[in-house]
Enzyme design. Structure first.
Site, PDB file in Angstrom:
ATOM      1  N   LYS A  10       0.846  -1.184   0.016  1.00 52.61           N
ATOM      2  CA  LYS A  10      -0.179  -0.056   0.072  1.00 52.61           C
ATOM      3  C   LYS A  10       0.966   1.269  -0.165  1.00 52.61           C
ATOM      4  CE  LYS A  10      -4.192   1.270  -0.203  1.00 52.61           C
ATOM      5  NZ  LYS A  10      -5.136   0.874  -1.422  1.00 52.61           N
ATOM      6  N   SER A  34      -8.774  -0.748  -4.812  1.00 54.13           N
ATOM      7  CA  SER A  34      -9.163  -0.193  -3.529  1.00 54.13           C
ATOM      8  C   SER A  34     -10.799  -0.197  -3.102  1.00 54.13           C
ATOM      9  CB  SER A  34      -8.169   1.112  -3.145  1.00 54.13           C
ATOM     10  OG  SER A  34      -6.899   0.620  -3.043  1.00 54.13           O
TER      11      SER A  34
END
Length: 615
Positions: free
Chosen positions: A204, A408
């Protein structure tokens, strides 16, 4: 006392009457100018005529999108007319409809790709257009491309042509793909700004610029694999279309220099030698070729032709006033934000409202959610997903069609669908979560500004001017970890996987659609048409319509947009053009707007910054 006004009062009245008269004059000039332009446009407009054996000129301009962003009427005057505009937007659905309609139109014999003003489009969207071009060719008709210069996206579409023409002074620019970002931890340190980072997921990397001065090894590994995967799809498609080797599209510097020397430094001749293009032709050469191919137009000196924009106006079907059972289509495009957002963006409230509209519409029997989003607010994403669950509970199947991006938060709102389609080059996954709070206490202290006071709890005193205590940081991190667990648990449940299996392929890593299929994150590779067919099948429908469910303009807004659009062609060109500086400022403003628009009530985001970095 004198009955005459004072000298000062008379001066003020004179100034007021002068200003007011000038104001009225300017308003009248604008009003009557627009009115005259409308009368001229109505009086001089002619029916669009398509002569037999005409060429459809696909002069695509601007960005190809799944849903246009809402524009105000004045902006519509400059950008939303019926002419090509490099700063405008074109609906992918309109492009596909025009090409497929032209394939069956006996008046159209040839399609000309004129892509000079095509700016932005994901490879997934370009592939959909390429598939439509192949269907056009299967009808026995020819596709040719003409250009002074081909950039990478333009060349991808041009490769589907039977013949590619290039200006003798032009060239083909194929650079490959890259992901570069700016990192500013050192700058934050110098400014004494503290970035408190909370995240879960090795890959991430959205917050890496705030914590590092370079790309991490994990992000580099994931980004390299993703770029290689997407670029392979690009090169295999183009090389297959051109019948050349994939590695010849972007030769290394040594090979490139050798080929350029072989062509005596002539980029156009090199493009011929490399079989990137088929023939060199000036504008006049191409005109003469097309005159021989389709014949001379009944008026003017050009060949028989109709532009994309005119043909779209001609063939767009009239709305049906008799409602039938339909597959509803809702487009979720852009960053996911809270509340009500305008068309072309995703709002937790506004997109949920569209889903409720589909749920309570008795004629909508199934839904396709077209997702083209890098994510955003975790709260808004869940708000949308809850409405999808309610739609399914009402007995209406939900199928997701992923566009260029569904990562996401884009994947969060997709996960609970009955079936998920992606394209081979869709960027998806990025199953991770992060939060960030920047504080400026040290920066302010360095210039003599300090914060002090009292509060009834640690929470009441939270501020960007005060540091976060280790205890508060630990609590926020715990919330982020819980959010990640919720994310992978959601995916595990909906995709029939274990949490451990999901965690292994999650960690914020972005995957191509092709790889996502192998990993079980999507069900099938396909585009919007396949998703619509699947939704109809799940709803046991054989005969059905499709209906786009979107925010509706008021009658007044529609009138204003139509009025301004009708006069846009009569406005000076300088009013609709922007300088290079203005374009650069617009890009900077867009980036800042994305950052400042993040409004999750818990400061928790499921957003794929990597997806927007690919060039």
């Amino acid at each position: 006392m004198s009955a005459n006004p004072s000298f000062f009062k008379r001066i003020c009245l004179f100034i007021w009457h002068t200003l007011n008269g000038t104001r009225k004059l300017i308003l009248n000039l604008i009003f009557f100018g627009i009115l005259a332009a409308i009368i001229i446009s109505i009086g001089s407009s002619e029916d669009i005529q398509v002569e037999d054996n005409s060429a459809l000129v696909l002069n695509l301009a601007g960005s190809i999108v799944d849903q246009k962003q809402q524009v105000d009427p004045l902006e519509a005057a400059f950008k939303q007319g019926q002419n090509a505009n490099a700063d405008g937007e074109i609906l992918l659905a309109d492009v596909l409809y025009v090409i497929d309609n032209a394939a069956q139109d006996q008046r159209i014999s040839t399609l000309v790709l004129d892509l000079a003003d095509l700016k932005h489009a994901g490879i997934s969207k370009l592939q959909s257009i390429g598939d439509a071009l192949n269907r056009f060719k299967e009808s026995g008709k020819k596709v040719v491309a003409i250009g002074n210069y081909y950039e990478q996206n333009q060349y991808f579409l041009a490769s589907f042509a039977d013949t590619i023409y290039l200006n003798p002074q032009g060239g083909v620019s194929l650079d490959g793909l890259s992901m570069y970002n700016q990192y500013f931890k050192s700058a934050l340190d110098k400014l004494k700004i503290k970035a408190h980072i909370f995240r879960v997921g090795t890959f991430k990397s959205a917050v890496e610029p705030y914590m590092r001065d370079d790309m991490s090894d994990a992000a580099r590994e994931a980004s390299s694999a993703l770029l290689a995967d997407v670029w392979q799809s690009y090169t295999q498609t183009v090389a297959g279309n051109r019948n050349i080797e994939p590695n010849s599209l972007v030769p290394d510097a040594t090979t490139y220099l050798a080929e350029l020397d072989k062509a005596n430094g002539d980029s156009a001749a090199m493009a011929i030698n490399m079989k990137w293009v088929d023939s060199l032709a000036t504008t006049e050469d191409f005109r003469q070729t097309m005159l021989e191919t389709v014949g001379k137009a009944s008026s003017g000196d050009s060949f028989k032709q109709v532009s994309f924009y005119d043909y779209l106006t001609l063939v767009t079907p009239l709305p049906s006033f008799v409602e039938q059972d339909s597959v509803g289509i809702i487009v979720a495009s852009g960053t996911i934000l809270n509340g009500t957002q305008p068309a072309g963006q995703i709002g937790g409230e506004s997109t949920a409202e569209l889903l409720r509209k589909a749920r309570f519409d008795k004629h909508v029997k199934a839904l396709v959610l077209r997702v083209d989003s890098p994510g955003g607010s975790a709260f808004a994403s869940e708000q949308i997903r809850q409405e999808l669950l309610a739609l399914k509970a009402a007995g209406k199947p939900v199928v997701v069609s992923m566009g260029s991006l569904a990562a996401s938060g884009g994947y969060w709102i997709s996960a609970s669908a009955d079936y998920i389609f992606a394209t081979p080059t869709t960027l998806t996954g990025s199953i991770g979560i992060f939060g960030m709070i920047t504080t400026f206490e040290d920066s302010l202290a360095s210039i003599g500004v300090h914060t002090d006071g009292v509060s009834t709890s640690e929470w009441a005193g939270l501020s960007v001017t005060r540091t976060l205590s280790p205890q508060v940081e630990a609590i926020i991190q715990r919330h982020i970890e819980r959010g990640y667990l919720d994310f992978i648990s959601l995916v595990a449940k909906e995709r029939k996987m274990t949490i451990e299996q999901v965690d292994k392929i999650a960690q914020g890593r972005v995957w191509s659609g092709k790889k996502a299929l192998e990993l079980g994150l999507v069900d099938e590779l396909g585009d919007l048409d396949e998703a619509i067919a699947k939704a109809a099948k799940l709803a046991d429908m054989t005969l059905f319509d499709t209906r786009v469910i979107e925010q509706e303009l008021t009658p007044e807004q529609r009138f204003m947009q139509q009025m301004f659009a009708s006069v846009s062609s009569y406005l000076p060109a300088s009013l609709s053009q922007s300088s290079m500086l203005e374009q650069m400022l617009a890009q900077l403003t867009s980036s800042l707007k994305t950052l400042t628009s993040f409004d999750d009530p818990n400061n928790v985001y499921i957003y794929c910054d990597t997806c927007n970095m690919m060039n």
